[in-house]
Design a protein around this motif. Sequence first.
Motif, PDB file in Angstrom:
ATOM      1  N   ASN A  85      53.452  62.469  32.354  1.00 47.99           N
ATOM      2  CA  ASN A  85      53.111  61.659  31.186  1.00 47.99           C
ATOM      3  C   ASN A  85      54.092  60.493  31.082  1.00 47.99           C
ATOM      4  N   PHE A 129      52.945  57.527  29.521  1.00 53.99           N
ATOM      5  CA  PHE A 129      52.009  56.623  28.859  1.00 53.99           C
ATOM      6  C   PHE A 129      52.286  56.398  27.380  1.00 53.99           C
ATOM      7  N   GLU A 130      53.362  56.934  26.868  1.00 54.72           N
ATOM      8  CA  GLU A 130      53.483  56.965  25.412  1.00 54.72           C
ATOM      9  C   GLU A 130      54.676  56.222  24.836  1.00 54.72           C
ATOM     10  N   ASP A 131      55.226  55.258  25.590  1.00 50.06           N
ATOM     11  CA  ASP A 131      56.367  54.537  25.017  1.00 50.06           C
ATOM     12  C   ASP A 131      56.036  53.118  24.565  1.00 50.06           C
ATOM     13  N   GLY A 132      54.806  52.664  24.831  1.00 53.32           N
ATOM     14  CA  GLY A 132      54.378  51.356  24.306  1.00 53.32           C
ATOM     15  C   GLY A 132      55.110  50.158  24.877  1.00 53.32           C
ATOM     16  N   ILE A 136      50.907  52.193  36.139  1.00 48.28           N
ATOM     17  CA  ILE A 136      50.617  53.069  34.995  1.00 48.28           C
ATOM     18  C   ILE A 136      49.106  53.244  34.842  1.00 48.28           C
ATOM     19  N   LYS A 137      48.388  52.122  35.012  1.00 49.10           N
ATOM     20  CA  LYS A 137      46.922  52.153  34.924  1.00 49.10           C
ATOM     21  C   LYS A 137      46.338  53.079  35.998  1.00 49.10           C
ATOM     22  N   GLY A 193      47.081  56.731  35.214  1.00 47.89           N
ATOM     23  CA  GLY A 193      46.226  57.169  34.090  1.00 47.89           C
ATOM     24  C   GLY A 193      44.837  57.533  34.571  1.00 47.89           C
ATOM     25  N   ASN A 252      44.894  60.719  36.712  1.00 50.16           N
ATOM     26  CA  ASN A 252      45.039  61.901  35.847  1.00 50.16           C
ATOM     27  C   ASN A 252      43.707  62.282  35.197  1.00 50.16           C
TER      28      ASN A 252
END
Lengths: 111, 177
Positions: B132, B134-137, B148-149, B152, B155
């Motif tokens: 994971n 993906f959650e730091d913006g 990252i894309k 994602g 996954n």
Amino acid sequence: MELYVGGSNQGKYEYAKKIHDEKNIWNDFHLFVKSKIMDGLSVEEIEFEIEEKIISNPALVIISNELGCGVVPFDKDDRMYREITGRLLCRIAEKAESVYRITCGIAQRIK
Amino acid sequence: MIFLVYGGSGSGKSAYAENLVMKLNSKNKYYLATMKVYGKEGNERVIRHKKLRAGKGFVTIEKETLDLLDAIKYEIPKINSTVLIECVSNLTANEMFKDNRILKPEEVIKKICDDFDRLKNTAENFVVVSNNIFEDGIDYGKNTENYIKALGAINIHLAEIADKVTEVVCGIPLELK
């Protein structure tokens, strides 16, 4: 009103689109907040605009990236963006009938 | 069966995944190591993970620039076998930034998803670990955002083909599917 949250690139929009009419979907809520901060609006002013949208469409589906699980940003504007988005999402979640968290394209109902 | 184990850095997902492999109790256990080892920190990480696996009867398939399909060459038995693949974030990075050039995210997504689709019937069980991130913006710039894309999308594909998806938080497994 419903809220979908999750990390970037988790398939939130694709998931919501399967269930909801696209015209009710408000995608990339976090970017809306970012642009309003850049326009110089206060938190209260941003919240007022959000409130108006929710009242005018009770079937609204808000989708936002999770921004908060990282290191405190070095840049002040980045810190504000992250913090304000998080706080606004908390208030939206309070008002929402249901809240979903999307991970790897899978939805978990958390409210 | 395909198991996807997902979690943040240091969440205990590796330990969970390795315990899951032990519970599945296949006679033939394989470990597909995907990390390119850089420097002291990389070495320490490998040593820690090797200790976790010690005495558990894993055959380690280790190649620095691992192509997922190389695993097929090991002639893994179709029954009574479990393959642990760790970690998809490394596989994706290896593929995207191979041979001093950068692949487009669409190419990386296709390559790795196709590889998994071809691989998935070659063993009885696959336990696949992914990250994971993906959650730091934070906007990391084009190349990293493309990475990252890609991860994602991969996954999401893995979660689709998986029979079970588990998110590990502070060592606690949460069933997503």
